[in-house]
Design an enzyme around this catalytic site. Structure first.
Site, PDB file in Angstrom:
ATOM      1  N   GLY A  53       0.802  -1.103   0.220  1.00  0.00           N
ATOM      2  CA  GLY A  53      -0.026  -0.061  -0.056  1.00  0.00           C
ATOM      3  C   GLY A  53       0.876   1.274  -0.007  1.00  0.00           C
ATOM      4  O   GLY A  53       0.237   2.534   0.112  1.00  0.00           O
ATOM      5  N   TRP A  98       2.373   2.967  -2.483  1.00  0.00           N
ATOM      6  CA  TRP A  98       2.353   3.681  -3.745  1.00  0.00           C
ATOM      7  C   TRP A  98       0.756   4.601  -3.198  1.00  0.00           C
ATOM      8  O   TRP A  98       0.367   5.655  -3.626  1.00  0.00           O
ATOM      9  CB  TRP A  98       2.241   3.344  -4.821  1.00  0.00           C
ATOM     10  CG  TRP A  98       3.690   3.236  -5.476  1.00  0.00           C
ATOM     11  CD1 TRP A  98       4.855   3.249  -4.656  1.00  0.00           C
ATOM     12  CD2 TRP A  98       4.008   3.108  -6.840  1.00  0.00           C
ATOM     13  NE1 TRP A  98       5.819   3.093  -5.544  1.00  0.00           N
ATOM     14  CE2 TRP A  98       5.462   3.177  -6.919  1.00  0.00           C
ATOM     15  CE3 TRP A  98       3.373   3.108  -7.938  1.00  0.00           C
ATOM     16  CZ2 TRP A  98       6.251   3.164  -7.928  1.00  0.00           C
ATOM     17  CZ3 TRP A  98       4.156   3.023  -9.006  1.00  0.00           C
ATOM     18  CH2 TRP A  98       5.397   3.156  -9.092  1.00  0.00           C
ATOM     19  N   ASP A 131      -4.943  -5.885  -5.502  1.00  0.00           N
ATOM     20  CA  ASP A 131      -3.814  -6.885  -5.222  1.00  0.00           C
ATOM     21  C   ASP A 131      -4.482  -8.137  -4.753  1.00  0.00           C
ATOM     22  O   ASP A 131      -5.527  -8.012  -4.310  1.00  0.00           O
ATOM     23  CB  ASP A 131      -2.784  -6.349  -4.186  1.00  0.00           C
ATOM     24  CG  ASP A 131      -1.444  -7.123  -4.531  1.00  0.00           C
ATOM     25  OD1 ASP A 131      -0.551  -6.127  -4.861  1.00  0.00           O
ATOM     26  OD2 ASP A 131      -1.298  -8.265  -4.179  1.00  0.00           O
ATOM     27  N   ASP A 188      -6.943 -11.023  -8.102  1.00  0.00           N
ATOM     28  CA  ASP A 188      -5.587 -11.361  -9.031  1.00  0.00           C
ATOM     29  C   ASP A 188      -5.917 -10.340 -10.349  1.00  0.00           C
ATOM     30  O   ASP A 188      -6.914 -10.712 -11.055  1.00  0.00           O
ATOM     31  CB  ASP A 188      -5.432 -12.748  -9.362  1.00  0.00           C
ATOM     32  CG  ASP A 188      -4.330 -13.044 -10.189  1.00  0.00           C
ATOM     33  OD1 ASP A 188      -3.870 -12.176 -10.919  1.00  0.00           O
ATOM     34  OD2 ASP A 188      -3.839 -13.960  -9.960  1.00  0.00           O
ATOM     35  N   ASP A 209       3.638  -0.928  -9.893  1.00  0.00           N
ATOM     36  CA  ASP A 209       4.840  -1.303  -9.083  1.00  0.00           C
ATOM     37  C   ASP A 209       5.007  -2.825  -9.189  1.00  0.00           C
ATOM     38  O   ASP A 209       5.951  -3.314  -8.577  1.00  0.00           O
ATOM     39  CB  ASP A 209       4.985  -0.767  -7.737  1.00  0.00           C
ATOM     40  CG  ASP A 209       6.352  -0.529  -7.322  1.00  0.00           C
ATOM     41  OD1 ASP A 209       7.314  -0.469  -8.521  1.00  0.00           O
ATOM     42  OD2 ASP A 209       6.825  -0.612  -6.309  1.00  0.00           O
ATOM     43  N   LYS A 255       6.989  -0.094 -13.554  1.00  0.00           N
ATOM     44  CA  LYS A 255       8.171  -0.953 -12.960  1.00  0.00           C
ATOM     45  C   LYS A 255       8.590  -1.604 -14.297  1.00  0.00           C
ATOM     46  O   LYS A 255       7.897  -2.537 -14.799  1.00  0.00           O
ATOM     47  CB  LYS A 255       8.251  -1.343 -11.854  1.00  0.00           C
ATOM     48  CG  LYS A 255       9.803  -1.830 -11.496  1.00  0.00           C
ATOM     49  CD  LYS A 255       9.741  -3.081 -10.538  1.00  0.00           C
ATOM     50  CE  LYS A 255       8.984  -3.044  -9.275  1.00  0.00           C
ATOM     51  NZ  LYS A 255       9.680  -2.397  -8.224  1.00  0.00           N
TER      52      LYS A 255
END
Length: 227
Positions: free
Chosen positions: A78, A80, A103, A119, A143, A183
């Site tokens: 958590g 971000w 998530d 998911d 990320d 990322k």
């Protein structure tokens, strides 16, 4: 400045070996105990050191403003979402701001954040996020990274695939002039993805925050102003 670590650089902490601890876990623990950003995150109330990466991205590109709709992919634990909440001044009572965090792992509540425990790669997840957004997003950020195995080429490809799926999702939900942050690990196979991203966004940059570990090949793809 987010990278002001004065007072957070402690003496080096040694980790004794243990029969119950593998070499890799000992190395991870040693790195955590001696990482000034881990200590700073604890003091600042952030759930992970990754929070400073997003803060640095914002300082560089000025992405976040109040009254935004944001999607945070792979949000756990958590960090971000915490940063985004602070930057857009989100609250549970402000309907003009909306952060949808997703998530498979549960995260504790963050002010102004609606959490979807799913998911991302399940068939119905995208539709759930779109319904929760109730409109188009200003920012999609990811990320996400695959569990690394220490083989750079494999880690590179696995995380690149996550970025590609996040990018395809971003194209579906971003409003015109929206932004995408993700990322990737450098490794050579990212050029095709970068070509696709540059076709869809006016400006595409690479950025490695100072809070990213120097030995890591991770960088952040910052795609600005969707066409």
């Amino acid at each position: 400045m987010t990278n002001n670590l004065s007072g957070y650089r402690n003496k080096f902490v040694r980790v004794k070996t243990s029969k119950k601890r593998t070499v890799s876990s000992s190395n991870w623990l040693r790195r955590q105990l001696n990482d000034p950003y881990v200590a700073k995150a604890r003091m600042d109330g952030f759930r992970s050191r990754a929070a400073y990466k997003l803060l640095e991205i914002h300082e560089k590109f000025k992405l976040f403003t109040p009254n935004m709709k944001i999607v945070d992919l792979g949000a756990a634990p958590g960090g971000w979402s915490q940063v985004a909440s602070k930057l857009i001044k989100a609250s549970d009572n402000n309907l003009n701001n909306k952060i949808i965090s997703i998530d498979v792992l549960e995260i504790e509540h963050v002010a102004g954040v609606e959490f979807v425990q799913k998911d991302f790669f399940e068939a119905d997840t995208e539709e759930l996020i779109i319904q929760a957004l109730d409109g188009r997003a200003d920012i999609v950020m990811s990320d996400m990274a695959s569990n690394t195995i220490g083989h750079k080429a494999t880690d590179h490809i696995r995380t690149l695939l996550l970025c590609e799926q996040a990018f395809e999702f971003a194209l579906k939900v971003l409003k015109p002039s929206g932004h995408f942050i993700a990322k990737i690990f450098r490794g050579g196979a990212e050029n095709e993805l970068l070509y696709k991203v540059k076709r869809e966004f006016k400006t595409v940059k690479h950025f490695k925050p100072s809070s990213s570990r120097s030995e890591s090949t991770e960088i952040y793809l910052v795609a600005l102003n969707k066409k």
